[in-house]
Design an enzyme around this catalytic site. Structure first.
Site, short mmCIF file in Angstrom:
data_model
loop_
_atom_site.label_atom_id
_atom_site.label_comp_id
_atom_site.label_asym_id
_atom_site.label_seq_id
_atom_site.Cartn_x
_atom_site.Cartn_y
_atom_site.Cartn_z
N ARG A 268 -8.01 5.20 1.22
CA ARG A 268 -6.75 6.06 1.25
C ARG A 268 -5.63 5.03 1.49
NH1 ARG A 268 -7.01 8.68 6.59
NH2 ARG A 268 -5.25 7.15 7.16
N GLU B 107 -0.09 1.50 4.61
CA GLU B 107 -1.26 0.82 4.95
C GLU B 107 -2.29 1.13 3.79
OE1 GLU B 107 -2.73 1.03 8.64
OE2 GLU B 107 -3.33 3.13 8.34
N ASN C 247 -6.36 1.77 3.59
CA ASN C 247 -7.85 2.13 4.25
C ASN C 247 -8.93 1.81 3.37
OD1 ASN C 247 -6.42 3.13 7.00
ND2 ASN C 247 -5.45 4.15 5.41
N SER D 8 -10.43 8.68 6.89
CA SER D 8 -10.84 10.13 7.59
C SER D 8 -9.79 11.31 7.10
CB SER D 8 -10.87 10.06 9.03
OG SER D 8 -9.48 9.76 9.39
N LYS E 119 -4.82 -6.00 7.35
CA LYS E 119 -3.30 -5.80 7.15
C LYS E 119 -2.80 -7.39 6.58
CE LYS E 119 -2.91 -1.65 9.19
NZ LYS E 119 -4.65 -1.78 9.50
N LYS F 75 1.63 -5.10 13.85
CA LYS F 75 0.48 -4.57 13.65
C LYS F 75 -0.78 -5.82 13.53
CE LYS F 75 1.92 -0.89 10.26
NZ LYS F 75 1.52 -0.12 9.14
N GLU G 99 -7.97 -0.71 12.51
CA GLU G 99 -7.87 0.77 11.94
C GLU G 99 -8.10 1.87 12.98
OE1 GLU G 99 -6.91 0.93 8.85
OE2 GLU G 99 -7.29 -1.15 8.48
N GLY G 100 -7.55 2.94 12.86
CA GLY G 100 -8.16 3.98 14.20
C GLY G 100 -6.90 4.57 14.52
N ARG H 46 -0.18 13.89 6.84
CA ARG H 46 -0.23 13.76 8.30
C ARG H 46 1.28 13.86 8.90
NH1 ARG H 46 -3.49 8.57 9.71
NH2 ARG H 46 -2.42 8.12 7.96
#
Length: 525
Positions: free
Chosen positions: A143, A165, A167, A172, A348, A415, A419-420, A501
């Site tokens: 993603r 970013e 992923n 998810s 990153k 950063k 992740e998360g 989002r």
């Protein structure tokens, strides 16, 4: 900065209209699996509907609607098309990065001194490499996340997406995003035309979203690419998950889609802590991964695909046994999504290196994987934003000055290689955070220029209550690809839908599962 809409949007609502929309959304969300499990611990606010504890729900049957907007948010049509158009190229790029061990080693070694997690991941790779990998195929369910950037150097200002970013592990919300799009299409057909300030049918441009089908299609492609079991066993797919997973319905939607194959593909859920309890490696040169379901240990399946929805955070590795379990999976013949090398490609630091502008006398880092002179590379460059190392190079020393300056730092986000959600340090908090770290750790971070998107308004329904005001939207474009790690051959490469989002414009982080953002969908403008 100009708004994305010419009129009032969302339309002004009376209290009765807000209440009616909220009730409709709550019921539709639960009826269609646009939901999350209740949190395991009490929530302080007594009026918060999420204040349902595991103790009050011992059977684990309670769920609440996922935080979601009452209206789809406006999003520039050309930016949406731009993100979709480059996804297959991004799939190819990160597959190529995962295959370039020398590049990854050089890159991750720059952050290892301050990052035990990255060092341990690399250590797992080296152990498996020493004995020999047995599975050449890798699956990526990726993603790429973007925000809209306004360029004021043109008149009128132009817009394009800039990458936040990329992923490569546990990307998810593909399951919930498809249903969020369906929710807003349902409201557009049934509820918005009834408002006092009505939105007529067909007045919103709501693109289709096939994220469930696209992501499940990648898992299905990998399953079918795995050869017939030489041990005479049935094949299966393992979803590797976190214990007490709240975001379970997002994962279940993908599982159900995978299982719609004919013949049916068996799918099982397994936590990291139970890997050794329920799996073994065959005593063969290929080390097939064998799974015995706890409901019937006499049954044995050969695992064709391990889809990892855990393993991306330090919390997933509380002890050496967890790292041994990851090594156990990595050395097996199962197709991993992702492999260790693909997970490391999503750090990153790799993003920062790839986005570094081409020096005058040498090719860019990106050119190592995609010819800088091609149209495909040109489109990737348009999505890059300014990202800087925090090492002792000239660029890194300049970034350190910005990070430590109480005024300059306000234009940046710091950063780590994580992740998360909930990991980043924003604006004025950066100097204090940096100064509290040993200087040897600074290089394990990157400094990114903040992207300031055009203002948008919406209404968020969270835990049964409405939050109204300015919001910031982040677009995620999914991709599914399967490739041969040895030859580079792409066996499957597709775009796989999208995610929007949204968070309040006073919030820094945007993670839905982490409690910051909400689910949304796109209304093209």
């Amino acid at each position: 900065m100009a708004s994305l809409t010419s009129g009032a949007y969302p339309p002004p609502l009376s209290k009765a209209e807000k209440d009616a929309l909220a009730e409709t959304v709550k019921d539709w969300a639960i009826a269609n699996g646009l939901a999350v499990r209740v949190p395991p611990a009490p929530v302080p606010a007594e009026t918060d509907l999420a204040n349902v504890t595991a103790e009050a729900d011992p059977a684990g049957i309670a769920a609440i609607h996922v935080p979601v907007t009452l209206f789809p948010s406006p999003f520039p049509r050309e930016c949406f098309a731009q993100g979709q158009a480059v996804q297959k190229t991004y799939n190819e790029l990160y597959a190529a990065v995962s295959r370039d061990e020398a590049f990854l080693e050089q890159t991750v070694r720059e952050v290892m001194d301050g990052d035990d997690f990255i060092r341990n991941l690399w250590g797992v790779h080296l152990k498996v490499k020493a004995e020999g990998y047995t599975q050449p195929l890798s699956l990526g369910l990726f993603r790429s996340d973007y925000m809209v950037h306004q360029d004021h150097s043109t008149s009128p200002p132009s817009v394009q997406v800039k990458q936040v970013e990329f992923n490569t592990i546990a990307a998810s919300f593909g399951g919930l995003s498809a249903y969020t799009s369906q929710l807003h299409k349902f409201l557009a057909a049934t509820e918005y035309p009834l408002l006092r300030n009505r939105l007529p049918p067909g007045s919103l441009h709501l693109p289709d979203n096939q994220s469930i089908r696209g992501l499940a299609g990648g898992i299905q492609a990998a399953f079918h690419a795995y050869p017939k079991s030489s041990l005479g066993l049935a094949k299966c797919v393992i979803f590797l998950v976190q214990g007490g997973e709240r975001n379970i319905f997002d994962q279940r939607h993908l599982e159900y889609q995978v299982s719609q194959s004919s013949p049916v593909i068996p799918v099982f859920r397994l936590s990291m802590s139970d890997i050794f309890k329920h799996t073994t490696l065959a005593n063969t040169p290929t080390r097939q991964l064998l799974y015995r379901p706890p409901r019937d240990p006499s049954a044995v399946f050969e695992v064709a695909v391990v889809y990892m929805r855990s393993g991306y955070h330090t919390n997933d590795y509380p002890n050496q046994a967890a790292w041994d379990a990851r090594y156990h999976l990595e050395r097996s013949a199962a197709i991993k999504c992702p492999s260790i090398l693909t997970q490391l490609a999503g750090t990153k630091k790799v993003q920062q290196v790839l986005a570094t502008p081409r020096p005058p006398s040498a090719p860019s880092a990106l050119a190592r994987f995609i010819d800088d002179g091609t149209p495909a590379a040109a489109e990737l460059w348009k999505t890059f934003t300014n990202i800087y190392p925090m090492d002792k190079s000239a660029a890194g020393l300049e970034a350190r000055k910005k990070a430590l300056d109480p005024e300059l730092c306000k234009a940046y986000v710091l950063k780590p290689q994580r992740e998360g959600g909930g990991n980043n340090i924003y604006r004025g908090a950066i100097p204090t955070f940096i100064k509290a770290l040993p200087e040897s750790y600074w290089a394990s971070y990157i400094l990114m220029e903040l992207i300031v998107p055009p203002p948008v308004s919406n209404i968020i329904l969270r835990n049964g209550y409405l939050e109204e005001g300015g919001v910031i939207c982040e677009l995620g474009i999914y991709g599914a690809c399967l490739w041969d790690q040895g030859t580079g051959e792409m066996l499957h490469n597709e775009g796989a839908g999208y995610l929007l989002r949204t968070k309040g414009d006073q919030s820094e982080e945007g993670g839905v599962a982490a409690g910051y953002g909400c689910m949304d969908s796109v209304s093209l403008v």
